[in-house]
Design a protein around this motif. Structure first.
Motif, PDB file in Angstrom:
ATOM      1  N   LYS A 196       0.184  54.655  39.251  1.00 25.81           N
ATOM      2  CA  LYS A 196       1.455  54.709  38.345  1.00 25.81           C
ATOM      3  C   LYS A 196       1.820  53.116  38.176  1.00 25.81           C
ATOM      4  N   ARG A 197       1.319  52.108  39.061  1.00 20.76           N
ATOM      5  CA  ARG A 197       1.647  50.885  39.010  1.00 20.76           C
ATOM      6  C   ARG A 197       0.645  50.338  37.965  1.00 20.76           C
ATOM      7  N   ASN A 198      -0.558  50.538  38.092  1.00 19.83           N
ATOM      8  CA  ASN A 198      -1.571  50.177  37.116  1.00 19.83           C
ATOM      9  C   ASN A 198      -1.228  50.606  35.880  1.00 19.83           C
ATOM     10  N   TRP A 199      -1.019  52.003  35.421  1.00 16.08           N
ATOM     11  CA  TRP A 199      -0.594  52.391  34.129  1.00 16.08           C
ATOM     12  C   TRP A 199       0.758  51.661  33.634  1.00 16.08           C
ATOM     13  N   GLN A 200       1.721  51.390  34.445  1.00 18.94           N
ATOM     14  CA  GLN A 200       2.969  50.617  34.112  1.00 18.94           C
ATOM     15  C   GLN A 200       2.462  49.151  33.852  1.00 18.94           C
ATOM     16  N   ALA A 201       1.498  48.549  34.450  1.00 19.24           N
ATOM     17  CA  ALA A 201       1.246  47.107  34.192  1.00 19.24           C
ATOM     18  C   ALA A 201       0.482  47.221  32.910  1.00 19.24           C
ATOM     19  N   GLN A 202      -0.209  48.047  32.572  1.00 19.77           N
ATOM     20  CA  GLN A 202      -0.974  48.260  31.560  1.00 19.77           C
ATOM     21  C   GLN A 202      -0.003  48.320  30.236  1.00 19.77           C
ATOM     22  N   MET A 203       0.868  49.154  30.272  1.00 18.70           N
ATOM     23  CA  MET A 203       1.771  49.269  29.268  1.00 18.70           C
ATOM     24  C   MET A 203       2.576  48.049  29.021  1.00 18.70           C
ATOM     25  N   ARG A 204       2.827  47.303  30.099  1.00 16.71           N
ATOM     26  CA  ARG A 204       3.596  45.896  29.826  1.00 16.71           C
ATOM     27  C   ARG A 204       2.929  44.987  29.307  1.00 16.71           C
ATOM     28  N   HIS A 205       1.556  45.053  29.674  1.00 17.39           N
ATOM     29  CA  HIS A 205       0.539  44.029  29.070  1.00 17.39           C
ATOM     30  C   HIS A 205       0.269  44.407  27.723  1.00 17.39           C
ATOM     31  N   GLU A 206       0.111  45.692  27.244  1.00 14.68           N
ATOM     32  CA  GLU A 206       0.104  46.061  25.758  1.00 14.68           C
ATOM     33  C   GLU A 206       1.087  45.937  24.937  1.00 14.68           C
ATOM     34  N   GLY A 207       2.284  45.646  25.736  1.00 18.22           N
ATOM     35  CA  GLY A 207       3.683  45.449  24.751  1.00 18.22           C
ATOM     36  C   GLY A 207       4.258  46.625  24.399  1.00 18.22           C
ATOM     37  N   ALA A 208       4.068  47.833  24.875  1.00 19.57           N
ATOM     38  CA  ALA A 208       4.384  49.139  24.544  1.00 19.57           C
ATOM     39  C   ALA A 208       6.171  48.941  24.693  1.00 19.57           C
ATOM     40  N   SER A 209       6.918  49.501  23.864  1.00 23.16           N
ATOM     41  CA  SER A 209       8.357  49.517  24.029  1.00 23.16           C
ATOM     42  C   SER A 209       8.708  50.781  25.021  1.00 23.16           C
ATOM     43  N   ARG A 210       9.916  50.663  25.325  1.00 21.42           N
ATOM     44  CA  ARG A 210      10.331  51.825  26.167  1.00 21.42           C
ATOM     45  C   ARG A 210      10.972  52.888  25.419  1.00 21.42           C
ATOM     46  N   GLY A 218     -18.431  46.349  52.671  1.00 14.73           N
ATOM     47  CA  GLY A 218     -18.098  47.704  52.903  1.00 14.73           C
ATOM     48  C   GLY A 218     -17.014  48.147  52.092  1.00 14.73           C
ATOM     49  N   ALA A 219     -16.390  49.320  52.541  1.00 15.80           N
ATOM     50  CA  ALA A 219     -15.372  50.058  52.082  1.00 15.80           C
ATOM     51  C   ALA A 219     -14.049  49.048  51.818  1.00 15.80           C
ATOM     52  N   HIS A 220     -13.296  49.014  50.737  1.00 18.41           N
ATOM     53  CA  HIS A 220     -12.029  48.219  50.863  1.00 18.41           C
ATOM     54  C   HIS A 220     -10.990  49.065  50.019  1.00 18.41           C
ATOM     55  N   GLY A 221      -9.949  48.585  50.445  1.00  9.95           N
ATOM     56  CA  GLY A 221      -8.774  49.641  49.709  1.00  9.95           C
ATOM     57  C   GLY A 221      -8.693  51.079  50.040  1.00  9.95           C
ATOM     58  N   ASP A 222      -7.913  51.787  49.364  1.00  9.34           N
ATOM     59  CA  ASP A 222      -7.965  53.279  49.429  1.00  9.34           C
ATOM     60  C   ASP A 222      -9.127  54.157  49.330  1.00  9.34           C
ATOM     61  N   ALA A 223      -9.537  54.831  50.055  1.00  9.08           N
ATOM     62  CA  ALA A 223     -10.723  55.702  49.659  1.00  9.08           C
ATOM     63  C   ALA A 223     -10.379  56.833  48.904  1.00  9.08           C
ATOM     64  N   LYS A 224      -8.958  57.247  49.070  1.00  8.47           N
ATOM     65  CA  LYS A 224      -8.481  58.297  48.440  1.00  8.47           C
ATOM     66  C   LYS A 224      -7.698  58.225  47.134  1.00  8.47           C
ATOM     67  N   TYR A 225      -7.320  59.133  46.086  1.00 14.97           N
ATOM     68  CA  TYR A 225      -6.601  59.013  45.037  1.00 14.97           C
ATOM     69  C   TYR A 225      -5.180  58.600  45.447  1.00 14.97           C
ATOM     70  N   ASN A 226      -4.743  57.442  45.084  1.00 12.77           N
ATOM     71  CA  ASN A 226      -3.288  56.935  45.358  1.00 12.77           C
ATOM     72  C   ASN A 226      -2.277  56.943  44.061  1.00 12.77           C
ATOM     73  N   ARG A 227      -1.614  58.055  44.034  1.00 11.96           N
ATOM     74  CA  ARG A 227      -0.715  58.165  42.836  1.00 11.96           C
ATOM     75  C   ARG A 227       0.301  57.077  42.676  1.00 11.96           C
ATOM     76  N   ALA A 228       0.751  56.372  43.727  1.00 15.77           N
ATOM     77  CA  ALA A 228       1.576  55.207  43.386  1.00 15.77           C
ATOM     78  C   ALA A 228       0.740  53.958  42.847  1.00 15.77           C
ATOM     79  N   LYS A 229      -0.283  54.071  43.176  1.00 18.43           N
ATOM     80  CA  LYS A 229      -1.445  52.537  42.914  1.00 18.43           C
ATOM     81  C   LYS A 229      -1.515  52.996  41.298  1.00 18.43           C
TER      82      LYS A 229
END
Length: 85
Positions: A51-65, A38-49
């Motif tokens: 942003k968290r995924n984007w920040q995790a990707q940046m940390r994973h890729e090793g981008a500096s601040r 069935g349906a799992h998680g948020d069905a709508k667009y979640n800005r916080a989620k």
């Protein structure tokens, strides 16, 4: 002339079903959410989620601040150009 008063039958109650209702009533009940499809998680667009995924990707890729200052006098750039040749 007065109308006849309608009353509900006492005792056993009788329901009338259409053919479609009888067919659906005879079928087994299926819970689509029971087996995890069935349906799992948020069905709508979640800005916080997002942003968290984007920040995790940046940390994973090793981008500096901050910004990336690149200039011709930068020693790292000169080293990269020397390695490329």
């Amino acid at each position: 002339m007065s109308q006849k008063k309608r009353s509900t039958p006492k005792g056993n109650v009788v329901w009338r079903q259409t053919a479609e209702e009888a067919t659906l009533a005879g079928k087994p009940r299926y819970n689509g959410f029971a087996c995890g499809h069935g349906a799992h998680g948020d069905a709508k667009y979640n800005r916080a989620k997002t942003k968290r995924n984007w920040q995790a990707q940046m940390r994973h890729e090793g981008a500096s601040r901050g910004s990336f200052p690149l200039s011709a006098t930068d020693t790292r750039l000169a080293t990269c150009e020397a390695l490329a040749q």
